[in-house]
Design a protein around this motif. Structure first.
Motif, PDB file in Angstrom:
ATOM      1  N   LEU A   1      38.831   8.968  -3.938  1.00  0.00           N
ATOM      2  CA  LEU A   1      39.004  10.144  -3.093  1.00  0.00           C
ATOM      3  C   LEU A   1      38.359   9.834  -1.754  1.00  0.00           C
ATOM      4  CD1 LEU A   1      39.946  13.158  -3.021  1.00  0.00           C
ATOM      5  CD2 LEU A   1      37.578  13.737  -3.541  1.00  0.00           C
ATOM      6  N   ILE A   2      39.139   9.929  -0.687  1.00  0.00           N
ATOM      7  CA  ILE A   2      38.677   9.576   0.649  1.00  0.00           C
ATOM      8  C   ILE A   2      38.773  10.784   1.559  1.00  0.00           C
ATOM      9  CG2 ILE A   2      39.167   8.161   2.688  1.00  0.00           C
ATOM     10  CD1 ILE A   2      40.126   5.971   0.824  1.00  0.00           C
ATOM     11  N   LYS A   3      37.714  11.017   2.310  1.00  0.00           N
ATOM     12  CA  LYS A   3      37.738  12.038   3.353  1.00  0.00           C
ATOM     13  C   LYS A   3      37.994  11.312   4.663  1.00  0.00           C
ATOM     14  CE  LYS A   3      35.248  15.887   5.317  1.00  0.00           C
ATOM     15  NZ  LYS A   3      34.049  16.708   5.242  1.00  0.00           N
ATOM     16  N   PRO A   4      39.122  11.609   5.324  1.00  0.00           N
ATOM     17  CA  PRO A   4      39.440  10.873   6.554  1.00  0.00           C
ATOM     18  C   PRO A   4      38.395  11.139   7.635  1.00  0.00           C
ATOM     19  CG  PRO A   4      40.964  12.706   6.233  1.00  0.00           C
ATOM     20  CD  PRO A   4      40.098  12.637   5.017  1.00  0.00           C
ATOM     21  N   LYS A   5      38.182  10.140   8.469  1.00  0.00           N
ATOM     22  CA  LYS A   5      37.251  10.315   9.583  1.00  0.00           C
ATOM     23  C   LYS A   5      37.803  11.398  10.492  1.00  0.00           C
ATOM     24  CE  LYS A   5      34.925   6.974  11.502  1.00  0.00           C
ATOM     25  NZ  LYS A   5      34.572   5.701  12.174  1.00  0.00           N
ATOM     26  N   SER A   6      36.924  12.090  11.125  1.00  0.00           N
ATOM     27  CA  SER A   6      37.308  13.169  12.030  1.00  0.00           C
ATOM     28  C   SER A   6      38.259  12.635  13.092  1.00  0.00           C
ATOM     29  CB  SER A   6      36.068  13.765  12.700  1.00  0.00           C
ATOM     30  OG  SER A   6      36.457  14.682  13.690  1.00  0.00           O
TER      31      SER A   6
ATOM     32  N   GLY B   1      30.493   6.495  -0.613  1.00  0.00           N
ATOM     33  CA  GLY B   1      29.791   6.302   0.654  1.00  0.00           C
ATOM     34  C   GLY B   1      30.363   5.184   1.504  1.00  0.00           C
ATOM     35  N   ASP B   2      31.206   4.326   0.933  1.00  0.00           N
ATOM     36  CA  ASP B   2      31.816   3.238   1.699  1.00  0.00           C
ATOM     37  C   ASP B   2      32.778   3.811   2.737  1.00  0.00           C
ATOM     38  OD1 ASP B   2      30.546   1.371   0.116  1.00  0.00           O
ATOM     39  OD2 ASP B   2      32.337   0.823  -1.021  1.00  0.00           O
ATOM     40  N   LEU B   3      32.898   3.114   3.855  1.00  0.00           N
ATOM     41  CA  LEU B   3      33.942   3.410   4.823  1.00  0.00           C
ATOM     42  C   LEU B   3      35.130   2.544   4.437  1.00  0.00           C
ATOM     43  CD1 LEU B   3      34.977   4.720   7.442  1.00  0.00           C
ATOM     44  CD2 LEU B   3      34.064   2.736   8.652  1.00  0.00           C
TER      45      LEU B   3
ATOM     46  N   LEU C   1      36.408  -2.630   3.189  1.00  0.00           N
ATOM     47  CA  LEU C   1      35.313  -1.681   3.030  1.00  0.00           C
ATOM     48  C   LEU C   1      34.179  -2.047   3.972  1.00  0.00           C
ATOM     49  CD1 LEU C   1      35.139  -1.621  -0.855  1.00  0.00           C
ATOM     50  CD2 LEU C   1      36.092   0.166   0.603  1.00  0.00           C
ATOM     51  N   VAL C   2      33.511  -1.037   4.486  1.00  0.00           N
ATOM     52  CA  VAL C   2      32.284  -1.232   5.247  1.00  0.00           C
ATOM     53  C   VAL C   2      31.213  -0.495   4.463  1.00  0.00           C
ATOM     54  CG1 VAL C   2      31.074  -0.829   7.420  1.00  0.00           C
ATOM     55  CG2 VAL C   2      33.545  -1.305   7.426  1.00  0.00           C
TER      56      VAL C   2
END
Length: 126
Positions: free
Chosen positions: A20-25, A89-91, A120-121
């Motif tokens: 599950l990913i929350k897109p960057k603003s 927590g990974d980007l 991944l970052v």
């Protein structure tokens, strides 16, 4: 009462090899200092966002050895999984075409298979 991000997602269970990913603003700056409008970012093929929840991984086949009696076994088998590389927590940089958009509690998220994550970052404490 304001619900924190982790409490809001507590009841969500991600299955298999999905994350599950929350897109960057969409208002975040580019490296050159420009602000891209939301429509431009959504049309791109590659997106980035923060991993909020991770599924258990790839299910592994059970070893059905003939030396053990399988019939009549009343116990329910434990499913084993090969864990994912991705951590909360990974980007994640991922392919938009493989992502499924959902809205949960007025927030936009994407459910993405691990195979669609390109990079991944990870910020780790040294």
């Amino acid at each position: 009462m304001r619900i924190s991000e982790s409490n809001k997602l507590e009841k969500i269970i991600i299955v298999g090899d999905r994350v599950l990913i929350k897109p960057k603003s969409s208002r975040e700056q580019t490296k050159s200092g420009l602000y891209l409008p939301p429509g431009v970012q959504e049309k791109e093929k590659v997106q980035e966002g923060y991993v909020m929840k991770v599924g258990p991984g790839y299910p592994m086949p059970t070893d059905y050895g003939f030396d053990e009696e399988v019939l009549g076994d009343e116990e329910q088998e434990q499913v084993r999984y090969l864990p994912l590389q991705i951590k909360e927590g990974d980007l994640a940089i991922y392919l938009q075409r493989d992502a499924i958009e959902i809205n949960y509690m007025s927030e936009k998220y994407f459910i993405v298979p691990q195979s669609a994550v390109l990079m991944l970052v990870r910020e780790e404490d040294l």
